[in-house]
Design an enzyme around this catalytic site. Structure first.
Site, PDB file in Angstrom:
ATOM      1  N   LYS A 143      81.025 -45.409   6.517  1.00 26.23           N
ATOM      2  CA  LYS A 143      79.647 -44.883   6.465  1.00 26.23           C
ATOM      3  C   LYS A 143      78.616 -45.990   6.643  1.00 26.23           C
ATOM      4  O   LYS A 143      78.869 -47.156   6.387  1.00 26.23           O
ATOM      5  CB  LYS A 143      79.431 -44.134   5.148  1.00 26.23           C
ATOM      6  CG  LYS A 143      80.317 -42.870   5.079  1.00 26.23           C
ATOM      7  CD  LYS A 143      79.543 -41.589   4.973  1.00 26.23           C
ATOM      8  CE  LYS A 143      80.425 -40.383   5.221  1.00 26.23           C
ATOM      9  NZ  LYS A 143      80.646 -39.573   4.030  1.00 26.23           N
ATOM     10  N   ARG A 145      88.513 -39.746   0.609  1.00 26.18           N
ATOM     11  CA  ARG A 145      88.504 -39.203   1.981  1.00 26.18           C
ATOM     12  C   ARG A 145      88.315 -40.370   2.945  1.00 26.18           C
ATOM     13  O   ARG A 145      87.253 -40.986   2.960  1.00 26.18           O
ATOM     14  CB  ARG A 145      87.371 -38.181   2.109  1.00 26.18           C
ATOM     15  CG  ARG A 145      87.292 -37.486   3.449  1.00 26.18           C
ATOM     16  CD  ARG A 145      86.130 -36.496   3.492  1.00 26.18           C
ATOM     17  NE  ARG A 145      86.063 -35.810   4.772  1.00 26.18           N
ATOM     18  CZ  ARG A 145      85.467 -36.318   5.849  1.00 26.18           C
ATOM     19  NH1 ARG A 145      84.894 -37.505   5.816  1.00 26.18           N
ATOM     20  NH2 ARG A 145      85.453 -35.633   6.985  1.00 26.18           N
TER      21      ARG A 145
END
Ligand code: HH2
Length: 276
Positions: free
Chosen positions: A221, A255
């Protein structure tokens, strides 16, 4: 602690690795890599071989500014891969917010609905409530993918994230969904600034107060780019570092794109845990 899902009762006594399978042409870090059914199925097999405990199949990118995907397109990308993924012996999660896709995926045997909208699209709660067994991941998002980074949250992110997750959980409980089917996700990167995302990691324990298992997605991210200066294709090490910190602070499902690296890091973590 366990997570009740359609076919699997997932043991969360240790952190589990959820491998990301993006069946999209445009995902922010791996778009276009697995956008044929064969490539998607091979990727599922590879992630299971690398030690993924759960597979998360997504056919619509949710990166900031991503365009919506029509229902038929999402179905066409997802269902051929899902049909094979449910034969691989691990729980399969489907990353979608469309109730029609949820229903069809559950009919094919999907174990978990992972919804970045936390079932706030009309009809989504009905699908999960009517199914009676599937697991569900409720994620916090501020705004919507098209605009969330233009107008991110203001101020301390932790209390509103917690209040939101409690609210959507209460709605589900009222609809008869068992608490044991529900996992929470703070939604790293979804309408939050890098300091807010890192506050959600620094103070992750506050999100554990209600006892719902926490799922987190730090993988590749942009907040990891913000602190390291690394482009998305070089964020493996920062991703593993964030996943490990999340595990240390009580997250139960990680995740990730880079399953083998995360599994190896978790082995070190497990070996170094103080005896109970
Ligand atoms: N992040 C993404 C997508 N789905 N679901 C949950 N529960 N938590 C997350 O943090 C999360 C998610 C975005 O990452 P990715 O799937 O890699 O990219 P894209 O949305 O561009 O396909």
């Amino acid at each position: 602690m366990h997570w009740e899902t359609t076919r699997h009762r997932i043991d969360l006594s240790a952190p589990r690795v959820m491998g990301i399978v993006n069946l999209t042409p445009d995902s922010f870090s791996d778009g276009g890599r697995h956008d044929t059914a064969d490539a998607g199925i091979r990727h599922c097999e590879r992630l299971v071989a690398e030690g993924a405990d759960i597979l998360d199949l997504g056919a619509e990118s949710t990166r900031p500014g991503s365009p919506p995907v029509p229902l038929q397109e999402e179905r066409a990308r997802l269902m051929p891969v899902l049909r094979e993924a449910v034969k691989l012996g691990v729980p399969v999660s489907v990353d979608t917010f469309k109730p029609e896709v949820m229903r069809e995926a559950l009919d094919l045997g999907a174990d978990i609905i992972n919804d970045i909208w936390a079932l706030r699209q009309p009809g989504a709660v009905d699908v999960v409530a009517a199914h009676g067994r599937c697991g569900v991941c409720l994620m916090h998002m501020h705004g919507e993918p098209q605009t969330m980074q233009v107008a991110p949250m203001q101020g301390d992110a932790v209390p509103p994230v917690l209040a939101f997750l409690r609210g959507v959980t209460d709605d589900l409980l009222r609809r008869g969904v068992d608490r044991a089917r529900i996992a929470w996700d703070p939604g790293i990167g979804f309408g939050k600034t890098p300091p807010q995302n890192f506050a959600l990691l620094a103070r992750q324990q506050e999100l554990l107060a209600d006892g719902q298992p926490l799922l987190v997605g730090w993988s590749r991210k942009s907040s990891l780019g913000a602190v390291t200066g690394l482009p998305v294709e070089e964020r493996r090490v920062p991703s593993v570092a964030a996943a490990l910190l999340a595990a240390e602070r009580g997250a139960r499902v990680l995740r990730v794109h880079d399953v083998a690296d995360t599994v190896a890091a978790l082995k070190v973590w497990a070996a170094a845990r103080p005896p109970a």
